[in-house]
Write an enzyme that holds these catalytic residues in place. Structure first.
Site, PDB file in Angstrom:
ATOM      1  N   LYS A  22       0.927  -1.109  -0.231  1.00  0.00           N
ATOM      2  CA  LYS A  22      -0.068  -0.075  -0.015  1.00  0.00           C
ATOM      3  C   LYS A  22       0.927   1.195  -0.027  1.00  0.00           C
ATOM      4  O   LYS A  22       0.747   2.179  -0.991  1.00  0.00           O
ATOM      5  CB  LYS A  22      -1.002   0.170   1.297  1.00  0.00           C
ATOM      6  CG  LYS A  22      -1.414   1.320   1.570  1.00  0.00           C
ATOM      7  CD  LYS A  22      -2.345   1.186   2.953  1.00  0.00           C
ATOM      8  CE  LYS A  22      -2.596   2.592   3.527  1.00  0.00           C
ATOM      9  NZ  LYS A  22      -1.483   3.088   4.180  1.00  0.00           N
ATOM     10  N   ASN A  23       1.911   1.222   1.063  1.00  0.00           N
ATOM     11  CA  ASN A  23       2.371   2.752   0.927  1.00  0.00           C
ATOM     12  C   ASN A  23       3.661   3.159  -0.068  1.00  0.00           C
ATOM     13  O   ASN A  23       4.001   3.932  -0.220  1.00  0.00           O
ATOM     14  CB  ASN A  23       3.077   2.683   2.489  1.00  0.00           C
ATOM     15  CG  ASN A  23       2.084   2.910   3.671  1.00  0.00           C
ATOM     16  OD1 ASN A  23       1.113   3.243   3.196  1.00  0.00           O
ATOM     17  ND2 ASN A  23       2.561   2.613   4.740  1.00  0.00           N
ATOM     18  N   CYS A 117      -5.839   8.049   8.180  1.00  0.00           N
ATOM     19  CA  CYS A 117      -5.765   7.518   9.989  1.00  0.00           C
ATOM     20  C   CYS A 117      -5.632   8.704  10.751  1.00  0.00           C
ATOM     21  O   CYS A 117      -4.272   9.196  10.620  1.00  0.00           O
ATOM     22  CB  CYS A 117      -5.042   6.188   9.997  1.00  0.00           C
ATOM     23  SG  CYS A 117      -5.732   4.997   9.071  1.00  0.00           S
ATOM     24  N   ARG A 123      -1.587  15.614  12.241  1.00  0.00           N
ATOM     25  CA  ARG A 123      -0.356  14.853  11.599  1.00  0.00           C
ATOM     26  C   ARG A 123       0.461  16.121  10.971  1.00  0.00           C
ATOM     27  O   ARG A 123       0.090  16.394   9.893  1.00  0.00           O
ATOM     28  CB  ARG A 123      -0.605  13.652  10.708  1.00  0.00           C
ATOM     29  CG  ARG A 123      -1.052  12.615  11.665  1.00  0.00           C
ATOM     30  CD  ARG A 123      -1.712  11.467  10.908  1.00  0.00           C
ATOM     31  NE  ARG A 123      -0.685  10.779  10.077  1.00  0.00           N
ATOM     32  CZ  ARG A 123      -0.808   9.470   9.262  1.00  0.00           C
ATOM     33  NH1 ARG A 123      -2.279   9.188   9.535  1.00  0.00           N
ATOM     34  NH2 ARG A 123       0.021   9.005   8.676  1.00  0.00           N
ATOM     35  N   ASP A 308       3.475   0.603  12.285  1.00  0.00           N
ATOM     36  CA  ASP A 308       2.257   0.052  11.880  1.00  0.00           C
ATOM     37  C   ASP A 308       1.967  -1.443  11.892  1.00  0.00           C
ATOM     38  O   ASP A 308       1.041  -1.830  11.685  1.00  0.00           O
ATOM     39  CB  ASP A 308       2.210   0.087  10.035  1.00  0.00           C
ATOM     40  CG  ASP A 308       2.280   1.775   9.992  1.00  0.00           C
ATOM     41  OD1 ASP A 308       1.971   2.557  10.544  1.00  0.00           O
ATOM     42  OD2 ASP A 308       2.756   1.996   8.579  1.00  0.00           O
ATOM     43  N   ARG A 400      -9.054   0.124   3.781  1.00  0.00           N
ATOM     44  CA  ARG A 400      -8.210   1.208   3.115  1.00  0.00           C
ATOM     45  C   ARG A 400      -6.891   0.547   2.686  1.00  0.00           C
ATOM     46  O   ARG A 400      -6.072   0.916   2.018  1.00  0.00           O
ATOM     47  CB  ARG A 400      -7.905   2.190   4.122  1.00  0.00           C
ATOM     48  CG  ARG A 400      -8.931   3.302   4.083  1.00  0.00           C
ATOM     49  CD  ARG A 400      -8.614   4.385   4.788  1.00  0.00           C
ATOM     50  NE  ARG A 400      -7.163   4.750   4.585  1.00  0.00           N
ATOM     51  CZ  ARG A 400      -6.153   5.315   5.354  1.00  0.00           C
ATOM     52  NH1 ARG A 400      -6.650   5.357   6.650  1.00  0.00           N
ATOM     53  NH2 ARG A 400      -5.015   5.575   5.173  1.00  0.00           N
TER      54      ARG A 400
HETATM   55  N1  EPU Z   1       6.562  14.176  11.688  1.00  0.00           N
HETATM   56  C1  EPU Z   1       6.708  15.537  11.780  1.00  0.00           C
HETATM   57  N2  EPU Z   1       6.872  16.581  10.640  1.00  0.00           N
HETATM   58  C2  EPU Z   1       6.517  16.111   9.559  1.00  0.00           C
HETATM   59  C3  EPU Z   1       6.368  14.931   9.226  1.00  0.00           C
HETATM   60  C4  EPU Z   1       6.255  13.878  10.210  1.00  0.00           C
HETATM   61  O1  EPU Z   1       6.985  15.993  12.815  1.00  0.00           O
HETATM   62  O2  EPU Z   1       6.552  17.007   8.704  1.00  0.00           O
HETATM   63  C5  EPU Z   1       6.549  13.345  12.575  1.00  0.00           C
HETATM   64  C6  EPU Z   1       5.110  12.637  12.615  1.00  0.00           C
HETATM   65  O3  EPU Z   1       4.456  13.337  13.646  1.00  0.00           O
HETATM   66  C7  EPU Z   1       5.528  11.267  13.318  1.00  0.00           C
HETATM   67  C8  EPU Z   1       7.038  10.988  12.509  1.00  0.00           C
HETATM   68  O4  EPU Z   1       7.620  12.198  12.072  1.00  0.00           O
HETATM   69  O5  EPU Z   1       5.745  11.496  14.636  1.00  0.00           O
HETATM   70  C9  EPU Z   1       6.802  10.008  11.505  1.00  0.00           C
HETATM   71  O6  EPU Z   1       5.994  10.453  10.527  1.00  0.00           O
HETATM   72  P1  EPU Z   1       6.071   9.947   8.905  1.00  0.00           P
HETATM   73  O7  EPU Z   1       6.130  11.254   8.107  1.00  0.00           O
HETATM   74  O8  EPU Z   1       6.948   9.131   8.806  1.00  0.00           O
HETATM   75  O9  EPU Z   1       4.493   9.377   8.491  1.00  0.00           O
HETATM   76  P2  EPU Z   1       3.877   9.475   7.236  1.00  0.00           P
HETATM   77  O10 EPU Z   1       4.713   9.755   6.101  1.00  0.00           O
HETATM   78  O11 EPU Z   1       2.653  10.621   7.551  1.00  0.00           O
HETATM   79  C10 EPU Z   1       3.724   6.818   6.902  1.00  0.00           C
HETATM   80  C11 EPU Z   1       2.947   5.862   6.477  1.00  0.00           C
HETATM   81  C12 EPU Z   1       2.152   5.376   7.959  1.00  0.00           C
HETATM   82  C13 EPU Z   1       3.380   5.161   8.998  1.00  0.00           C
HETATM   83  C14 EPU Z   1       4.306   6.101   8.981  1.00  0.00           C
HETATM   84  C15 EPU Z   1       5.488   5.794   9.918  1.00  0.00           C
HETATM   85  C16 EPU Z   1       2.191   6.090   4.540  1.00  0.00           C
HETATM   86  C17 EPU Z   1       1.150   6.745   3.537  1.00  0.00           C
HETATM   87  N3  EPU Z   1       1.871   6.242   5.590  1.00  0.00           N
HETATM   88  O12 EPU Z   1       2.878   8.213   7.226  1.00  0.00           O
HETATM   89  O13 EPU Z   1       1.364   4.425   7.813  1.00  0.00           O
HETATM   90  O14 EPU Z   1       2.934   4.921  10.201  1.00  0.00           O
HETATM   91  O15 EPU Z   1       4.709   6.534   7.864  1.00  0.00           O
HETATM   92  O16 EPU Z   1       6.124   4.540   9.299  1.00  0.00           O
HETATM   93  O17 EPU Z   1       3.147   5.696   3.909  1.00  0.00           O
HETATM   94  C18 EPU Z   1      -0.331   2.889   7.777  1.00  0.00           C
HETATM   95  O18 EPU Z   1       0.044   2.630   6.817  1.00  0.00           O
HETATM   96  O19 EPU Z   1      -1.181   2.444   8.552  1.00  0.00           O
HETATM   97  C19 EPU Z   1       0.289   4.214   8.259  1.00  0.00           C
HETATM   98  C20 EPU Z   1      -0.352   5.257   9.072  1.00  0.00           C
END
Ligand code: EPU
Length: 433
Positions: A22-23, A117, A123, A308, A400
């Site tokens: 998915k990701n 989510c 976020r 995850d 999803r």
């Molecule tokens: N963060 C910041 N600032 C930013 C971006 C992130 O402080 O600009 C913080 C977040 O608050 C968090 C940490 O950095 O504490 C990690 O966030 P990240 O950006 O890595 O998460 P994401 O890209 O929003 C993806 C996956 C999530 C998974 C996270 C961590 C996708 C679409 N989503 O989210 O997957 O939990 O990386 O591995 O790739 C899921 O698949 O269920 C899911 C939620």
């Protein structure tokens, strides 16, 4: 409303085929915006996040053709819109990848703030914005919209140090950089398998991305990407979820179409708990017939134990002998589901980022809700090993990210089915099964 009904207590046996990641898919689909020509994407998972992103592209003028259930041809050559559909965008977290892709291609993007989510409160996307700004764009956030413009019409390369290891920011900046002028360096980059997969996709279309999979990614901008074929990697988290399901319910399952290396962090933990996991070439065999023992888990960016998988492993630890401690190292608040597991008889205390789990002899079926995608998977796992019937609501979250979870689990012998319940009859469902 759709609900899942599970009669627990059946061991899982047989084979299950893992779908595309998915990701990775939700990054690669927006990445096709950068390509002049047709991209044939294979091994796409059939999940609602993918359908939604394909629809967003269609509404922007892309030619999206279904080749078969898991393959699409996407040609974004004729896309001219730099504004993405607000309603669809709000429903999916990964919609923010359209900012990087549109900025990279057109030097402009207007995109809704991401949905998806909601387990960590707001976020943030400050690291994405910091990177786009360093690459020469102006960003405004107003009325739920992110409006980004490249000041000189085209982005330029830059050295960007991420203050937190962010998967989303790493991917978004890669998308913005591949067609930018000059060289971009992303330091303290995330290293998840889907980041490597995106780099492989971009490179196979003519980009120059090096270092993906390490914490420094270097991208030399090129003038154009051309079309081609690409097959998405298997989903690490879907595979991990089936590993956890067998650990909780017992039995023996061959999990096919995986990259065992991506599962090391999960397999290692399960082995500590008394589960047998044997790696094959592109499969893993998982078996559990003895008792589960306690362990501690700390979630971290890859190659650490994935956040995850945190709710799913909590469901397994809920029925392991002894006291386990989970430390959530990525998100501030990813324990919303604990109340639901407690309704099934789990004994879990949460304090900030730490959950202490006292293993119980067994869970009992209850009426619970999926509060997000992985929390929903944890409810399924708990339901599979619980005594009696578990009814799971809000399963849209699960769909999803998990392709045909009902069919795959039924093939393994689970007693699980989806039922449509009119909203006014919700209360009666447990009585009629
Ligand atoms: N963060 C910041 N600032 C930013 C971006 C992130 O402080 O600009 C913080 C977040 O608050 C968090 C940490 O950095 O504490 C990690 O966030 P990240 O950006 O890595 O998460 P994401 O890209 O929003 C993806 C996956 C999530 C998974 C996270 C961590 C996708 C679409 N989503 O989210 O997957 O939990 O990386 O591995 O790739 C899921 O698949 O269920 C899911 C939620």
């Amino acid at each position: 409303m759709t609900k899942y009904l599970i009669r627990g207590g059946k061991e899982l046996r047989g084979e299950v085929e893992i779908s595309g990641a998915k990701n990775a898919a939700v990054a690669i689909i927006p990445a096709t915006l950068l390509v002049s020509g047709t991209c044939r994407i294979e091994n796409l998972p059939q999940i609602s996040d993918v359908f939604m992103l394909l629809n967003i592209l269609r509404l922007m003028g892309a030619d999206v053709r279904t080749v078969n259930a898991h393959t699409v041809d996407i040609d974004c050559s004729r896309v001219t819109r730099t504004v993405a559909d607000f309603d669809l965008m709000q429903r999916i977290r990964a919609s923010y990848y359209l900012i990087g892709a549109l900025l990279g291609r057109f030097g402009a993007a207007t995109v809704a703030m991401p949905g998806g989510c909601n387990f960590g409160g707001v976020r943030p996307i400050d690291q994405h914005i910091k990177g786009f700004t360093a690459m020469g764009s102006q960003i405004g956030v107003r009325g739920g919209l992110v409006d980004a413009r490249a000041k000189r019409g085209r982005l330029h390369g830059s050295v960007i140090y991420l203050d937190v290891v962010s998967v989303g920011a790493t991917i978004n900046l890669m998308l913005a950089a591949v067609l930018a002028e000059g060289r971009t360096v992303i330091e303290n980059a995330a290293r998840e398998p889907h980041i490597v997969d995106l780099a492989n996709f971009l490179n196979s279309m003519g980009a120059d991305v090096r270092g993906a999979g390490t914490n420094v990614i270097k991208i030399r901008g090129v003038s154009q990407l051309r079309g081609g074929f690409y097959s998405i990697i298997p989903d690490q988290i879907e595979a991990g979820t089936y590993l956890a399901a067998v650990a909780a319910a017992g039995g023996e399952v061959l999990i096919r179409n995986v990259i065992p290396k991506h599962l090391d962090c999960i397999s290692g933990k399960l082995r500590e708990m008394g589960v047998e996991v044997a790696d094959g070439e592109d499969s893993v065999l998982v078996r559990r017939d003895g008792p589960l023992t306690r362990t501690n888990v700390k979630t971290m960016p890859y190659p650490g134990f994935p956040t995850d998988m945190q709710p799913q492993i909590a469901a397994v630890l809920a029925v392991a002998q002894g006291t386990s401690v989970i430390t959530e190292g990525v998100w501030d608040n990813r324990y919303k589901y604990v109340g639901e597991l407690t309704r099934m008889g789990a004994s879990i205390q949460v304090d900030g980022r730490i959950a202490v789990i006292e293993g119980v002899r067994g869970l009992s079926g209850a009426k619970v809700n999926a509060c997000d995608l992985r929390a929903g998977a944890a409810m399924v796992i708990a339901g599979l090993c619980a005594e009696g019937v578990t009814e799971i609501g809000h399963v849209g979250y699960i769909e999803r990210g998990y392709e045909d979870i009902i069919g795959k689990l039924r093939n393994l012998g689970a007693d699980i089915r989806a039922v449509e319940v009119p909203d006014d009859q919700e209360e009666e469902i447990l009585e009629v099964i």
